[in-house]
Write a protein that holds these residues in place. Sequence first.
Motif, PDB file in Angstrom:
ATOM      1  N   HIS A 237       2.820  -0.070  -7.410  1.00  0.00           N
ATOM      2  CA  HIS A 237       3.798  -0.210  -6.336  1.00  0.00           C
ATOM      3  C   HIS A 237       4.443  -1.595  -6.361  1.00  0.00           C
TER       4      HIS A 237
ATOM      5  N   ARG B  61       0.069   2.853   5.631  1.00  0.00           N
ATOM      6  CA  ARG B  61       0.315   2.185   4.360  1.00  0.00           C
ATOM      7  C   ARG B  61      -0.519   0.918   4.297  1.00  0.00           C
TER       8      ARG B  61
ATOM      9  N   ASN C 257      -1.166   2.437  -5.218  1.00  0.00           N
ATOM     10  CA  ASN C 257      -1.496   1.291  -4.364  1.00  0.00           C
ATOM     11  C   ASN C 257      -2.096   0.136  -5.152  1.00  0.00           C
TER      12      ASN C 257
ATOM     13  N   GLY D 161       0.792  -1.211   0.000  1.00  0.00           N
ATOM     14  CA  GLY D 161       0.000   0.000   0.000  1.00  0.00           C
ATOM     15  C   GLY D 161       0.818   1.251   0.000  1.00  0.00           C
TER      16      GLY D 161
ATOM     17  N   PRO E  58      -3.130   9.144  -4.159  1.00  0.00           N
ATOM     18  CA  PRO E  58      -2.694   7.780  -4.495  1.00  0.00           C
ATOM     19  C   PRO E  58      -2.534   7.495  -5.972  1.00  0.00           C
TER      20      PRO E  58
END
Length: 662
Positions: A556, A245, A552, A155, A548
Amino acid sequence: MTSRLAYTLAAGCLAILPALAQAPGLANINTQLRAQETKDSQLMWWLHEVTDVYGPRLTGSPGLRAAQDFAVGQMVKWGFSNVHLEAWNFNHPGWQNWELEANAVSPFQQPLNVRAVSWTPGTNGPVQGPVLVVEPPQPPAGAGRGARGGGGGGGGRGGGMTPEQLAAIENPGSAPPPMPAVTPSENKPVSQASLDAYLASIKDKVRGAIVFYGPHVQVAENFVPAPLRRAEDSWSQPGGGRGGRGAPAAAAATAAAPGGQPAAAAGGRGGRGARGGAAAGDAPAPEGLTAAEIGQQVNKFLIENGALVKVTDSGRAYGIIVQQSSAGYNENPNNPNLPTLLMGNEDYGRIYRTATIDHIPVVLRINIHNEFYPTGRTVYNVVGELPGTDKADEVVMNGGHFDSWNPATGATDNAAGGAVAVEALRLIHTLNLPHRRTLRVALWSGEEEGLYGSIAYVAQHFGSAENPKPEWFKLDAYLNLDDGTGKPRGGSVFGPPEAAAMVQNAMDNFKDWGFYRINPTVGRNTGGTDSTSFNNAGLPGVGYSQDPFDYNSYTHHTSFDTYERIYEPDMREAAVEEALTLYALANADQMVPRCSAATMPAPPAGRGGAGRGAGNVPVTPVAQFSLPAGVTAPERPNPCTAAAPAQAAPVSWPAANAPGQR
């Protein structure tokens, strides 16, 4: 020194300090920076070079070193000073994947979506063999004590999911409600005898086989796609600049693969900065074999019996492959590695169903060319400067990590943050803006493996509040961007509220771009990103928070982390914001205030237990600052009391059960 006396001295020092005035004329400088970035931005060109030409950039790899050589050369061309590489001891070999092919040969023909797991060996040329599905017995959930630190890291700092989003996942809006989910069977403790019996049952099938390790992951449908930008009211709330996260909904819902780790990232860090293999502490010993013990025994069994390749399910939808595993750097003789691939969930599912439902032999042809590099044991950070004037011995830093994982080219994580940092200094230099303090940019390595590069740099140059080096008193602040392709919307700074107010004064110039607030923080644990390496030393690390986008959910540590996922407008705004903040801090009358010695929070307690590197397995000799064994830290106020650097260190801590502060 008693606590009362320390408080009195700190308060007295603050009373005689001039107001922490920011540099005059920020509005005019802001206008110049915006115009220059619009007229002649080099940010996207730099990103293209670092990602398209030099990515991926795994720590210790030839790819990373080539990217670092490019960065040094280009910063010199742009007129930066004192540009150089600074070495630190990674103590593991470098690794790079040079060639990878995977195809289904029969009963159907199909190129397969795969990525090599870093630090695993290659196949020494093409190999072909039948698929063997291996599903060893697994312990009950939570019985995997001792496994490497989980997949984690899925995350970003997006603040977590709202109650409405969580409710939507539970009830996706079907009418009538969907059928209840099948209750999974409970795993029982795994005895050595039961594992031995399972391995004996497949032994005759292993030689020459391509092992599909674990069941196909049933990826939950995501009825709440992540928004590209967080709601404005979430940023405007106090403390809204930095959330946890958390993993995205779809990823969080995936099943665990054998070994007790998310299939998408088996063997990776347990969340960024929570380095794998931490000590077990006082948790009770589980009944039966742990997931780690099962995994180690199965790996050795497969190698000893002639398996060709190991393949695991990525566990993510839409062909996404997350690869964030060091595979123990292939250095643990008790846990050896086969050539190992992560396969897209869709391809894995097709082959798994054909092999287990229809019992039709599936034949694959695979070629993996990986190389190990002993020279990668020494790794480097890239450093460059713009010298100051009358306060040139004081330094304002910015940066971002330059290393990446290997499934893609590491664009949003974190070529983006490094590009913003370099562009910020380039703008200041191009406009010939005066700055009293020296500006220094750092592009870190080893971040993905545990923030090693920045921790090593902080230890070498600054020391800690407990054992400060001369440079500790000369570092003003460090700015860090490491959350994808969004512009800064909030952030945190280690120190008192006065430190946050000083950074906020510069960032207030960007309310029209959606920036809200800087919050003070007093946490000294490392984790998440490189600004915490400075926090750990008691220094003002500034960590920005960003919208974001699809960080996420898609990019990532994944095969989607490419140049195409960079949102140029936000990145260019971020460069201007960092540049103005650097300029403001570099020209302020006083440095960013710190927590006074009497109110400085304690570093984390030292880790006990075996941890990584037990026996003869090499370890990276880099660690965060911690309280010595037997030392107990007294309670500290939150917020802490502001002080100039000279009154912020050294800090000492009483021994266990000792009364008061020494």
